[in-house]
Write an enzyme that holds these catalytic residues in place. Structure first.
Site, PDB file in Angstrom:
ATOM      1  N   ARG A 239       5.967  -2.774  -3.131  1.00  0.00           N
ATOM      2  CA  ARG A 239       5.814  -2.736  -1.684  1.00  0.00           C
ATOM      3  C   ARG A 239       5.629  -1.277  -1.301  1.00  0.00           C
ATOM      4  O   ARG A 239       6.221  -0.388  -1.925  1.00  0.00           O
ATOM      5  CB  ARG A 239       7.075  -3.280  -0.975  1.00  0.00           C
ATOM      6  CG  ARG A 239       7.216  -4.796  -0.993  1.00  0.00           C
ATOM      7  CD  ARG A 239       6.212  -5.453  -0.055  1.00  0.00           C
ATOM      8  NE  ARG A 239       6.343  -6.901   0.000  1.00  0.00           N
ATOM      9  CZ  ARG A 239       5.674  -7.761  -0.777  1.00  0.00           C
ATOM     10  NH1 ARG A 239       4.812  -7.312  -1.668  1.00  0.00           N
ATOM     11  NH2 ARG A 239       5.855  -9.061  -0.653  1.00  0.00           N
ATOM     12  N   GLU A 268       0.536  -1.230   6.030  1.00  0.00           N
ATOM     13  CA  GLU A 268      -0.659  -2.059   5.781  1.00  0.00           C
ATOM     14  C   GLU A 268      -1.106  -2.744   7.069  1.00  0.00           C
ATOM     15  O   GLU A 268      -0.250  -3.163   7.859  1.00  0.00           O
ATOM     16  CB  GLU A 268      -0.316  -3.115   4.714  1.00  0.00           C
ATOM     17  CG  GLU A 268      -0.063  -2.466   3.368  1.00  0.00           C
ATOM     18  CD  GLU A 268       0.369  -3.474   2.296  1.00  0.00           C
ATOM     19  OE1 GLU A 268       0.301  -4.694   2.548  1.00  0.00           O
ATOM     20  OE2 GLU A 268       0.768  -3.028   1.224  1.00  0.00           O
ATOM     21  N   HIS A 286      -3.811  -4.633  -1.421  1.00  0.00           N
ATOM     22  CA  HIS A 286      -2.771  -5.641  -1.647  1.00  0.00           C
ATOM     23  C   HIS A 286      -3.380  -6.918  -2.241  1.00  0.00           C
ATOM     24  O   HIS A 286      -3.238  -8.008  -1.681  1.00  0.00           O
ATOM     25  CB  HIS A 286      -2.012  -5.940  -0.337  1.00  0.00           C
ATOM     26  CG  HIS A 286      -0.645  -6.515  -0.548  1.00  0.00           C
ATOM     27  ND1 HIS A 286       0.435  -6.209   0.247  1.00  0.00           N
ATOM     28  CD2 HIS A 286      -0.173  -7.395  -1.475  1.00  0.00           C
ATOM     29  CE1 HIS A 286       1.502  -6.887  -0.167  1.00  0.00           C
ATOM     30  NE2 HIS A 286       1.149  -7.605  -1.224  1.00  0.00           N
TER      31      HIS A 286
HETATM   32  P1  NAP Z   1      12.326  -9.970  -9.675  1.00  0.00           P
HETATM   33  O1  NAP Z   1      12.161 -10.865 -10.858  1.00  0.00           O
HETATM   34  O2  NAP Z   1      13.408 -10.244  -8.704  1.00  0.00           O
HETATM   35  O3  NAP Z   1      12.488  -8.464 -10.248  1.00  0.00           O
HETATM   36  C1  NAP Z   1      12.825  -7.400  -9.448  1.00  0.00           C
HETATM   37  C2  NAP Z   1      13.294  -6.238 -10.334  1.00  0.00           C
HETATM   38  O4  NAP Z   1      13.533  -5.111  -9.474  1.00  0.00           O
HETATM   39  C3  NAP Z   1      14.610  -6.529 -11.067  1.00  0.00           C
HETATM   40  O5  NAP Z   1      14.557  -6.000 -12.373  1.00  0.00           O
HETATM   41  C4  NAP Z   1      15.649  -5.727 -10.250  1.00  0.00           C
HETATM   42  O6  NAP Z   1      16.730  -5.219 -11.004  1.00  0.00           O
HETATM   43  C5  NAP Z   1      14.799  -4.549  -9.806  1.00  0.00           C
HETATM   44  N1  NAP Z   1      15.399  -3.888  -8.660  1.00  0.00           N
HETATM   45  C6  NAP Z   1      15.827  -4.437  -7.495  1.00  0.00           C
HETATM   46  N2  NAP Z   1      16.374  -3.491  -6.720  1.00  0.00           N
HETATM   47  C7  NAP Z   1      16.299  -2.332  -7.415  1.00  0.00           C
HETATM   48  C8  NAP Z   1      16.724  -0.998  -7.149  1.00  0.00           C
HETATM   49  N3  NAP Z   1      17.328  -0.662  -6.005  1.00  0.00           N
HETATM   50  N4  NAP Z   1      16.505  -0.061  -8.109  1.00  0.00           N
HETATM   51  C9  NAP Z   1      15.892  -0.376  -9.277  1.00  0.00           C
HETATM   52  N5  NAP Z   1      15.468  -1.635  -9.579  1.00  0.00           N
HETATM   53  C10 NAP Z   1      15.679  -2.588  -8.653  1.00  0.00           C
HETATM   54  O7  NAP Z   1      11.004  -9.904  -8.823  1.00  0.00           O
HETATM   55  P2  NAP Z   1       9.487 -10.133  -9.289  1.00  0.00           P
HETATM   56  O8  NAP Z   1       9.147 -11.555  -9.210  1.00  0.00           O
HETATM   57  O9  NAP Z   1       9.254  -9.372 -10.541  1.00  0.00           O
HETATM   58  O10 NAP Z   1       8.727  -9.402  -8.050  1.00  0.00           O
HETATM   59  C11 NAP Z   1       8.984  -8.062  -7.753  1.00  0.00           C
HETATM   60  C12 NAP Z   1       8.341  -7.647  -6.443  1.00  0.00           C
HETATM   61  O11 NAP Z   1       6.955  -7.410  -6.644  1.00  0.00           O
HETATM   62  C13 NAP Z   1       8.367  -8.653  -5.301  1.00  0.00           C
HETATM   63  O12 NAP Z   1       9.606  -8.700  -4.648  1.00  0.00           O
HETATM   64  C14 NAP Z   1       7.265  -8.136  -4.396  1.00  0.00           C
HETATM   65  O13 NAP Z   1       7.760  -7.198  -3.472  1.00  0.00           O
HETATM   66  C15 NAP Z   1       6.328  -7.410  -5.365  1.00  0.00           C
HETATM   67  N6  NAP Z   1       5.044  -8.128  -5.474  1.00  0.00           N
HETATM   68  C16 NAP Z   1       3.910  -7.528  -5.025  1.00  0.00           C
HETATM   69  C17 NAP Z   1       2.710  -8.207  -5.124  1.00  0.00           C
HETATM   70  C18 NAP Z   1       1.433  -7.598  -4.658  1.00  0.00           C
HETATM   71  O14 NAP Z   1       0.563  -8.320  -4.194  1.00  0.00           O
HETATM   72  N7  NAP Z   1       1.252  -6.284  -4.800  1.00  0.00           N
HETATM   73  C19 NAP Z   1       2.660  -9.492  -5.645  1.00  0.00           C
HETATM   74  C20 NAP Z   1       3.836 -10.071  -6.085  1.00  0.00           C
HETATM   75  C21 NAP Z   1       5.024  -9.368  -6.011  1.00  0.00           C
HETATM   76  P3  NAP Z   1      17.937  -6.172 -11.533  1.00  0.00           P
HETATM   77  O15 NAP Z   1      17.260  -7.114 -12.503  1.00  0.00           O
HETATM   78  O16 NAP Z   1      18.852  -5.226 -12.231  1.00  0.00           O
HETATM   79  O17 NAP Z   1      18.482  -6.846 -10.336  1.00  0.00           O
HETATM   80  C1  8YV Z   2       0.612 -11.720  -1.594  1.00  0.00           C
HETATM   81  C2  8YV Z   2       2.864 -10.638  -2.318  1.00  0.00           C
HETATM   82  O1  8YV Z   2      -0.207 -10.702  -1.144  1.00  0.00           O
HETATM   83  O2  8YV Z   2       3.946 -12.298  -3.574  1.00  0.00           O
HETATM   84  C3  8YV Z   2       4.063 -11.300  -2.875  1.00  0.00           C
HETATM   85  O3  8YV Z   2       5.166 -10.801  -2.622  1.00  0.00           O
HETATM   86  O4  8YV Z   2       2.940  -9.641  -1.678  1.00  0.00           O
HETATM   87  C4  8YV Z   2       1.514 -11.174  -2.639  1.00  0.00           C
HETATM   88  O5  8YV Z   2       1.525 -12.061  -3.674  1.00  0.00           O
HETATM   89  C5  8YV Z   2       1.121 -12.499  -0.450  1.00  0.00           C
HETATM   90  O6  8YV Z   2       2.247 -13.230  -0.643  1.00  0.00           O
HETATM   91  C6  8YV Z   2       0.030 -13.381   0.134  1.00  0.00           C
HETATM   92  O7  8YV Z   2       0.181 -13.276   1.477  1.00  0.00           O
END
Ligand code: NAP
Ligand code: 8YV
Length: 323
Positions: A239, A268, A286
């Protein structure tokens, strides 16, 4: 044709962000969907608000207390994305309103884009494309050399579902892998560093993939970028809020780090013009989960969570705070 009485009995829901047709259309068949009425027509929203039973929106959606306070009949929030940092989960929990999201189904896609951004910025792929199109290959000769990725040192900030998918791809590139998270992961062979700064000091590429929100705000700050150093690259697919964008712009302008690949931004869809002007960054809007296949899987899960709720069945993927 649906008899009018049946149509009226469909639950009323509010879409708080623009939804793709493959999510919106099935929802319109099952519910009365108000599309962003709270933004487009506040007077109509005021009339409809008391009947709205669910909110649906993408991962970047804002569902603050102020909105939930206007929805006395709200029963659930279904997020079409894994990140839900825009939802005021404490307010939802206080009111016993479950929040669901779409974990897992987008891991591959987001990991693929993270690796793609890393390769793009290190090997200057978009810059090379621009070089060819501008006729500079013919007029100026070969491009400057770029940075090798295979065998380099990778640091992952957040070794969750997506972080692990990034790590397994990086293994195939022969990279050495280290990570930071809130706690070390038992059974994981990669080196753990307790802070992002300590991790950054030991790697060539730092990929950020934590949730957003208050707990990670500006986790990547000027000190972390300083530790990453003039040979280091930052990739952010988490994010925008996780990175101090002003500090990043300064670091890129002054050569504190070598470059950045960014899919997410603090405000954004606005990307600082200072970033547009830099040739050592690769910018994407994104799009990490944005393939037809993955967005369809996310849409199916978001719709299935709503359907489960209204049928009185267990939710498929509530957020962890729901218990
Ligand atoms: P997840 O399985 O919950 O993994 C999150 C990781 O972040 C965990 O290892 C957690 O540590 C770590 N974390 C949380 N708070 C932290 C902190 N303060 N310092 C260091 N590490 C920390 O989540 P995920 O499914 O992998 O998704 C992660 C994130 O990616 C989503 O929440 C979203 O914001 C982002 N995302 C972005 C897109 C995009 O379109 N760019 C798409 C999908 C997701 P612990 O395991 O130790 O709790
Ligand atoms: C998408 C995301 O852009 O999964 C998330 O957290 O940020 C992305 O996968 C979004 O959810 C679609 O609006």
């Amino acid at each position: 044709m649906t008899p009018p009485g049946v149509a009226l009995s469909r639950p009323v829901i509010l879409a708080v962000s623009r939804l793709p047709p493959f999510l919106l259309e099935p929802l319109q068949a099952a519910y009365v969907v108000h599309e962003r009425l709270h933004e487009t027509d506040p007077a109509a929203f005021a009339k409809a608000a008391s009947g709205i039973r669910a909110v649906v929106g993408g991962g970047e959606s804002k569902v603050p207390r102020a909105l939930m306070d206007q929805l006395p009949a709200l029963e659930m929030v279904s997020i079409f994305g894994v990140g839900y940092d825009g939802v005021d989960v404490s307010t939802a929990l206080e009111r016993r309103i479950p929040v669901t999201h779409t974990p897992g189904v987008l891991n591959d896609e987001v990991a693929d884009l993270a690796i793609g951004l890393m390769l793009s910025v290190a090997r200057c792929i978009p810059q090379a494309d621009r070089y060819v199109r501008a006729g500079r290959w013919a007029s100026e000769g070969a491009m400057p050399l770029s940075r090798k990725v295979s065998g380099a040192r990778l640091g992952i900030v957040g070794l969750g579902r997506i972080g692990q998918a990034i790590a397994s791809r990086a293994e195939a590139f022969g990279m050495s892998i280290a990570y930071t998270a809130r706690s070390a992961k038992p059974g994981v062979a990669y080196s753990f560093f307790p802070t992002a700064q300590a991790l950054a000091a030991q790697v060539d590429f730092l990929i950020v993939i934590t949730p957003g929100g208050a707990g990670t705000r500006h986790l990547i700050n000027a000190e972390v970028l300083q530790a990453l150093g003039p040979g280091g690259y930052l990739i952010n697919v988490a994010r925008g809020s996780v990175v101090d964008e002003a500090a990043l712009v300064q670091a890129l302008q002054q050569g504190v780090i070598a470059g950045a690949g960014l899919d997410v931004f603090e405000k954004e869809p606005h990307v600082p013009e200072a970033l547009w002007a830099l040739d050592n960054v690769v910018l994407t809007p994104h799009i990490a989960s944005g393939t037809r296949q993955t967005r369809q899987a996310m849409a199916d899960l978001a719709a299935a969570n709503l359907a489960a709720h209204f049928a009185g069945r267990p939710l498929l993927s509530p957020v962890p705070e729901w218990g």
